[in-house]
Design a protein around this motif. Structure first.
Motif, PDB file in Angstrom:
ATOM      1  N   GLN A 187       1.184  -1.477  -0.014  1.00  0.00           N
ATOM      2  CA  GLN A 187       0.105   0.041  -0.149  1.00  0.00           C
ATOM      3  C   GLN A 187       1.065   0.976   0.406  1.00  0.00           C
ATOM      4  O   GLN A 187       1.997   1.157   0.353  1.00  0.00           O
ATOM      5  CB  GLN A 187      -0.837  -0.423   1.707  1.00  0.00           C
ATOM      6  N   CYS A 188       0.382   2.497  -0.793  1.00  0.00           N
ATOM      7  CA  CYS A 188       1.354   3.719  -0.581  1.00  0.00           C
ATOM      8  C   CYS A 188       0.586   4.657   0.810  1.00  0.00           C
ATOM      9  O   CYS A 188      -0.897   4.404   0.730  1.00  0.00           O
ATOM     10  CB  CYS A 188       0.609   4.703  -2.053  1.00  0.00           C
ATOM     11  N   VAL A 189       1.217   5.383   1.355  1.00  0.00           N
ATOM     12  CA  VAL A 189       0.687   6.441   2.177  1.00  0.00           C
ATOM     13  C   VAL A 189       1.403   7.460   1.865  1.00  0.00           C
ATOM     14  O   VAL A 189       2.199   7.663   1.465  1.00  0.00           O
ATOM     15  CB  VAL A 189       1.210   5.793   3.802  1.00  0.00           C
ATOM     16  N   ARG A 190       0.845   8.858   2.378  1.00  0.00           N
ATOM     17  CA  ARG A 190       1.060   9.878   2.666  1.00  0.00           C
ATOM     18  C   ARG A 190       1.407   9.101   4.434  1.00  0.00           C
ATOM     19  O   ARG A 190       0.392   9.318   5.600  1.00  0.00           O
ATOM     20  CB  ARG A 190       0.213  11.164   2.194  1.00  0.00           C
ATOM     21  N   ASN A 191       2.432  11.062   5.091  1.00  0.00           N
ATOM     22  CA  ASN A 191       1.708  11.132   6.589  1.00  0.00           C
ATOM     23  C   ASN A 191       1.283  12.263   6.701  1.00  0.00           C
ATOM     24  O   ASN A 191       2.054  13.116   5.837  1.00  0.00           O
ATOM     25  CB  ASN A 191       3.437  11.479   7.184  1.00  0.00           C
TER      26      ASN A 191
ATOM     27  N   ARG B   9      -2.120   7.912   6.240  1.00  0.00           N
ATOM     28  CA  ARG B   9      -3.250   7.357   5.565  1.00  0.00           C
ATOM     29  C   ARG B   9      -2.718   6.444   4.064  1.00  0.00           C
ATOM     30  O   ARG B   9      -1.880   6.833   3.514  1.00  0.00           O
ATOM     31  CB  ARG B   9      -3.581   9.221   5.022  1.00  0.00           C
ATOM     32  N   VAL B  10      -3.923   6.136   4.735  1.00  0.00           N
ATOM     33  CA  VAL B  10      -3.491   5.188   2.857  1.00  0.00           C
ATOM     34  C   VAL B  10      -3.754   5.914   2.002  1.00  0.00           C
ATOM     35  O   VAL B  10      -5.108   6.229   1.753  1.00  0.00           O
ATOM     36  CB  VAL B  10      -3.988   3.772   2.358  1.00  0.00           C
ATOM     37  N   VAL B  11      -3.517   6.133   0.302  1.00  0.00           N
ATOM     38  CA  VAL B  11      -3.743   6.788  -0.981  1.00  0.00           C
ATOM     39  C   VAL B  11      -3.051   5.559  -2.002  1.00  0.00           C
ATOM     40  O   VAL B  11      -2.504   4.942  -1.820  1.00  0.00           O
ATOM     41  CB  VAL B  11      -3.049   8.043  -0.953  1.00  0.00           C
TER      42      VAL B  11
ATOM     43  N   ASN C 233       0.121  12.623  -3.880  1.00  0.00           N
ATOM     44  CA  ASN C 233       0.369  12.942  -2.217  1.00  0.00           C
ATOM     45  C   ASN C 233       0.895  11.636  -1.833  1.00  0.00           C
ATOM     46  O   ASN C 233       0.970  11.711  -0.638  1.00  0.00           O
ATOM     47  CB  ASN C 233      -0.906  13.299  -1.634  1.00  0.00           C
ATOM     48  N   ALA C 234       0.623  10.566  -2.898  1.00  0.00           N
ATOM     49  CA  ALA C 234       1.952   9.113  -2.429  1.00  0.00           C
ATOM     50  C   ALA C 234       2.921   9.615  -2.015  1.00  0.00           C
ATOM     51  O   ALA C 234       3.122  10.261  -2.980  1.00  0.00           O
ATOM     52  CB  ALA C 234       1.178   8.478  -3.174  1.00  0.00           C
ATOM     53  N   ARG C 235       3.346   9.349  -0.945  1.00  0.00           N
ATOM     54  CA  ARG C 235       4.567   9.742  -0.424  1.00  0.00           C
ATOM     55  C   ARG C 235       5.560   8.534  -0.736  1.00  0.00           C
ATOM     56  O   ARG C 235       6.412   8.421  -0.759  1.00  0.00           O
ATOM     57  CB  ARG C 235       4.776  10.378   0.931  1.00  0.00           C
TER      58      ARG C 235
END
Length: 67
Positions: A3-7, A17-19, A25-27
């Motif tokens: 999964q990809c996330v952003r903080n 947050r899962v994105v 905004n995926a980091r």
């Protein structure tokens, strides 16, 4: 994993947050669960364990290319 996330918070007070991995905004990509005694690669970060399904495990967060 994968999964990809952003903080949305600071690294001291994470708000992961899962994105979608293709989102602007995926980091970071979640690339593995850390086991006792393991470390991360140089640029990887560690998630706060409260974001894991078991609320105990930390995960490796690998920066996405370009971030």
């Amino acid at each position: 994993m994968g999964q990809c996330v952003r903080n949305a918070g600071s690294w001291e007070e994470q708000d992961l947050r899962v994105v979608d991995c293709g989102a602007a905004n995926a980091r970071f990509r979640v690339t593995g669960q850390l086991r006792e005694g393991e470390s991360c690669a140089l640029l990887d970060l560690v998630s706060d364990s409260r974001f894991s399904a078991d609320k105990w495990s930390a995960h490796r967060l690998t920066p996405l290319p370009g971030h």
